[in-house]
Write an enzyme that holds these catalytic residues in place. Structure first.
Site, PDB file in Angstrom:
ATOM      1  N   LYS A  69     -19.890   7.231  43.707  1.00 11.99           N
ATOM      2  CA  LYS A  69     -18.538   7.566  44.185  1.00 11.99           C
ATOM      3  C   LYS A  69     -17.580   6.468  43.763  1.00 11.99           C
ATOM      4  O   LYS A  69     -17.938   5.288  43.788  1.00 11.99           O
ATOM      5  CB  LYS A  69     -18.528   7.643  45.721  1.00 11.99           C
ATOM      6  CG  LYS A  69     -19.387   8.737  46.284  1.00 11.99           C
ATOM      7  CD  LYS A  69     -18.607  10.027  46.341  1.00 11.99           C
ATOM      8  CE  LYS A  69     -19.544  11.180  46.655  1.00 11.99           C
ATOM      9  NZ  LYS A  69     -19.201  12.418  46.004  1.00 11.99           N
ATOM     10  N   HIS A  93     -23.442  -1.336  34.672  1.00 10.84           N
ATOM     11  CA  HIS A  93     -23.262  -0.157  33.823  1.00 10.84           C
ATOM     12  C   HIS A  93     -24.290  -0.208  32.683  1.00 10.84           C
ATOM     13  O   HIS A  93     -24.492  -1.271  32.089  1.00 10.84           O
ATOM     14  CB  HIS A  93     -21.834  -0.160  33.252  1.00 10.84           C
ATOM     15  CG  HIS A  93     -21.542   1.059  32.444  1.00 10.84           C
ATOM     16  ND1 HIS A  93     -21.261   2.286  33.023  1.00 10.84           N
ATOM     17  CD2 HIS A  93     -21.518   1.260  31.093  1.00 10.84           C
ATOM     18  CE1 HIS A  93     -21.069   3.175  32.064  1.00 10.84           C
ATOM     19  NE2 HIS A  93     -21.226   2.591  30.894  1.00 10.84           N
TER      20      HIS A  93
END
Ligand code: GRF
Length: 204
Positions: free
Chosen positions: A90, A108
């Site tokens: 989210k 990431h």
């Protein structure tokens, strides 16, 4: 240093942080796990490690502002020095990002700014790397700001893209590297070695 971890999925990065703390390599403690998905691996891992966990999802609230308020309250109660996004799917509400500026880390599975941004998560990242024909991919740990995957970079490490790689084989190698990278980036903060100068993270 106290950490609050936010996760949505399998929780393998969360587990790698737990393990490094247990091994005494990462000098931190985990105050709580906040998740948005009751049946996720991260919850099982928290239970096993005896870490307090809490379910907080936007869908549980009538409005986004109610959700934001609850999330801020939960974060305050956990009283963490750093918020660790470990596969949290989210976008954090803006007031949370502002309140915890330069205290929220994300990982990431590629070398930002390539292959990042909205929609670039999970297998999409590795598919994009392969279809572009990149020869390197890797891991980026960065501070979270108002934009997806755009905050200042704390640490990057690379893996080679091999001939014949599939999104799955590349994802596996990248994830292994994530597990050996996230805790190192967190430890830099624990050691007080990080200063932030505008867009740049300077490591002393
Ligand atoms: C990782 O690839 C991470 O880079 C990304 O989400 C994935 C989470 O995996 N942000 P896991 O839940 O830690 O196994």
């Amino acid at each position: 240093m106290r950490l609050t971890v936010l996760a949505s999925g399998g929780g393998s990065n969360f587990q790698s942080i737990i393990t490094k703390i247990q091994e005494g390599k990462l000098k931190a403690e985990i105050a709580a796990l906040i998740h948005n998905n009751r049946v996720c691996g991260a919850v099982e891992k928290a239970e096993k490690a005896g870490i307090r966990h809490m379910h907080l999802a936007p869908s549980m609230f009538e409005s986004q502002s109610d959700y934001t308020r609850e999330l801020l309250t939960a974060l305050k109660e956990a009283n963490a020095d750093l918020i660790i996004l470990a596969g949290y799917m989210k976008m954090l509400p803006l007031p949370v990002v502002q309140e915890y500026k330069n205290k929220i880390l994300n990982i990431h599975p590629a070398l930002l700014p390539a292959f990042g941004g909205k929609g670039m998560y999970g297998h999409h990242v590795h598919e994009a790397v392969l279809s572009y024909g990149a020869k390197l991919s890797g891991v980026t740990v960065h501070l979270a700001n108002e934009e997806y995957d755009e905050g200042p970079v704390v640490m990057q490490r690379s893996v080679e893209v091999k001939e014949g790689d599939t999104p799955e084989s590349l994802a596996k190698r990248v994830l292994e590297l994530e597990h050996d990278t996230y805790w190192r980036a967190i430890q830099l903060f624990c050691d007080g070695r990080v200063t932030i100068q505008g867009r740049k993270v300077v490591i002393q």
